[in-house]
Design an enzyme around this catalytic site. Structure first.
Site, short mmCIF file in Angstrom:
data_model
loop_
_atom_site.label_atom_id
_atom_site.label_comp_id
_atom_site.label_asym_id
_atom_site.label_seq_id
_atom_site.Cartn_x
_atom_site.Cartn_y
_atom_site.Cartn_z
N HIS A 157 5.95 38.65 10.53
CA HIS A 157 4.59 38.72 11.11
C HIS A 157 3.59 39.31 10.12
O HIS A 157 2.60 39.90 10.53
CB HIS A 157 4.58 39.55 12.40
CG HIS A 157 5.69 39.23 13.35
ND1 HIS A 157 5.56 38.31 14.37
CD2 HIS A 157 6.96 39.67 13.42
CE1 HIS A 157 6.70 38.23 15.03
NE2 HIS A 157 7.58 39.04 14.47
N SER A 278 -16.06 33.70 -10.94
CA SER A 278 -17.13 33.38 -10.00
C SER A 278 -18.42 33.20 -10.80
O SER A 278 -18.64 33.89 -11.79
CB SER A 278 -17.29 34.51 -9.00
OG SER A 278 -18.59 34.50 -8.45
N LYS A 284 -15.10 38.97 -10.78
CA LYS A 284 -14.06 38.28 -10.01
C LYS A 284 -13.09 37.44 -10.83
O LYS A 284 -13.45 36.81 -11.81
CB LYS A 284 -14.70 37.40 -8.94
CG LYS A 284 -15.34 38.27 -7.86
CD LYS A 284 -15.36 37.59 -6.53
CE LYS A 284 -13.99 37.31 -6.02
NZ LYS A 284 -14.01 36.78 -4.68
N GLU A 291 -4.93 28.32 -4.34
CA GLU A 291 -5.78 27.89 -3.22
C GLU A 291 -5.83 26.37 -3.14
O GLU A 291 -5.78 25.78 -2.05
CB GLU A 291 -7.21 28.43 -3.37
CG GLU A 291 -7.33 29.91 -3.05
CD GLU A 291 -8.73 30.43 -3.34
OE1 GLU A 291 -9.36 30.94 -2.41
OE2 GLU A 291 -9.19 30.34 -4.50
#
Ligand code: ARG
Length: 459
Positions: A157, A278, A284, A291
């Site tokens: 979980h 970014s 970043k 992704e």
């Protein structure tokens, strides 16, 4: 405008929009090596059976070889009026070698021809993909070997559950990839079945030898029913299903890498070469590769659903709808191959932060199950032990202490059977070391599992 090979019964040309709508040339060009190999095998079979003369077959085979050269060199001019790769090759052959070229299509249809081309193509691609999967598994196994002994929390979980070895986690992914390879390998037996000789749908009046053309192409088997041979796309559906499962597997790992590389976890550092920045936030480093692997899983699963829908209402035998099988196949292959290779590169260059993993082993009462198991060894029934440990955990929480920071007296308030040797059971390393059950995370088990995988992968 080129004359259509099927133009005999037609008057006038085809509407341009119709031509554009029905053409598959843009994408089925990719099948030219298979189309040529299939035609060469067919011509040889025709000659062997006395259906055409041996010199005729030779001229055809040679002409096709030259066309292959033109196509490989990028010198071939693809005429959009010619609908598909099959007609482009055939009309070029006729233009090159004349009348004899018009004999190639004897005892054959584009319906068995296209089914053959796709089968040949897919069989070849699967071999490549199996190799790519081996590379991925090797990258995973090397990472597991490099960090053998590193502890991390195992999760259920997405809540910290029990300590495990990081390598054990990696080997769980290896199991998925091993099954992916097994599925692909098993599917090859159903792909390597030649449909050549089914002709349009009913077979042919010529004394053909489908077994001979099949064996020329390295296919051990031949179709059993001509209608099925030209309309079956199960082998593609299977491949799309297997690919969807593969992408789901990669997507799950991608998701873990995304989570693990966040500053909240910081279990891993993504290699710079596999991350991007970014355009506005200078600090970043984004996990775009995992992704996109996760994102592209959607389109591959979509292709499976799409082709299922294409095929579901089709009466036997061939229907033009089946032309819609190619783009999902090609896109799936390109996507899966890229995803497998990129994940291989990512794993090969991943930096692990064992100190962060170790830090996460604290604070979550990760050895509570061990305490319950300990009480069982003292004669307490497991359900009772579970309850006692639950109360102990609740108490420790109020004291802001780990289980091992409590005194024996405190513990005995909830678990009267506990003795001083309990504290050995509460240590993280001992928790892992005790999980010696088959397939468990004990270092000896994981070392053996890793050795077995390395052997499979000749590492
Ligand atoms: N381009 C077609 C396909 O991909 C080839 C077979 C066409 N057959 C036909 N009878 N129109 O399916």
């Amino acid at each position: 405008m080129a004359k259509k090979p099927w133009g005999g019964r037609f008057q006038g040309g085809t509407e341009q929009e119709v031509e554009a709508f029905t053409s598959s040339l843009d994408f089925d060009q990719r099948l030219f090596p298979q189309d040529i190999a299939g035609s060469q095998a067919h011509a040889r079979m025709l000659a062997r059976q006395g259906i055409i003369a041996p010199e005729e077959a030779e001229a055809i085979v040679r002409g096709l070889e030259e066309i292959r050269g033109e196509m490989e060199a990028g010198e071939f001019s693809w005429d959009p009026a010619l609908e598909d790769v099959h007609m482009a090759v055939e009309s070029r052959l006729i233009a090159k070698i004349g009348e004899v070229g018009r004999k190639l299509h004897t005892a054959r249809s584009r319906n068995d021809q296209v089914a053959l081309d796709v089968r040949l193509f897919l069989a070849g691609e699967i071999e490549g993909l199996l190799g790519d999967l081996t590379d991925l598994r090797r990258a995973g196994a090397r990472l597991a070997r490099r960090h053998l002994g590193v502890l991390m929390p195992g999760y259920t979980h997405l809540q910290r559950a029990q300590p495990i070895l990081f390598s054990h986690h990696l080997l769980a992914h290896d199991e998925m990839w091993r099954r992916d390879q097994a599925r692909l390998t098993e599917s090859l037996a159903r792909i390597r079945v030649s449909p050549l000789g089914a002709a349009a749908l009913a077979g042919t009046t010529f004394p053909i030898d489908p077994q001979f053309s099949a064996s020329q192409l390295g296919f051990p088997e031949v179709f059993r029913n001509s209608l099925d041979a030209v309309s079956d796309r199960d082998f593609l559906l299977e491949f799309l299903a297997h690919s969807s499962i593969m992408m789901v597997h990669l997507s799950r790992l991608a998701e873990e890498l995304i989570i693990w590389s966040s500053s909240e976890f910081a279990f891993v550092d993504l290699p710079d070469a596999y991350a991007t920045g970014s355009s506005i936030m200078p600090q970043k480093k984004n996990p775009d590769v995992p992704e996109l692997v996760r994102g592209k899983c959607g389109r591959v699963c979509g292709h499976l659903l799409g082709l299922l829908m294409t095929v579901k209402g089709l009466p036997l035998a061939y229907n033009r709808d089946l032309q819609e099988d190619k783009e999902p196949l090609f896109d799936t292959l390109d996507t899966v191959k890229a995803a497998v290779r990129l994940m291989t590169g990512l794993l090969g260059n991943l930096k692990i932060r064992p100190e962060r993993m170790a830090a996460a082993l604290h604070g979550g009462f990760l050895t509570a199950t061990d305490m319950a198991d300990y009480l069982v060894t003292k004669g307490v029934p497991f359900r009772t032990a579970h309850e006692q440990v639950g109360q102990t955990v609740q108490y420790a929480e109020t004291q802001k202490k780990e289980l091992w920071e409590l005194t024996l007296e405190e513990i005995r308030r909830f678990a009267p059977q506990a003795d001083a040797d309990l504290f050995e059971w509460l240590k993280i390393e001992n928790s892992v070391a005790r999980r010696t059950s088959p397939g468990g995370t004990a270092p000896a088990r994981v070392a053996a599992a890793l050795a077995r995988v390395e052997e499979e992968l000749s590492l």
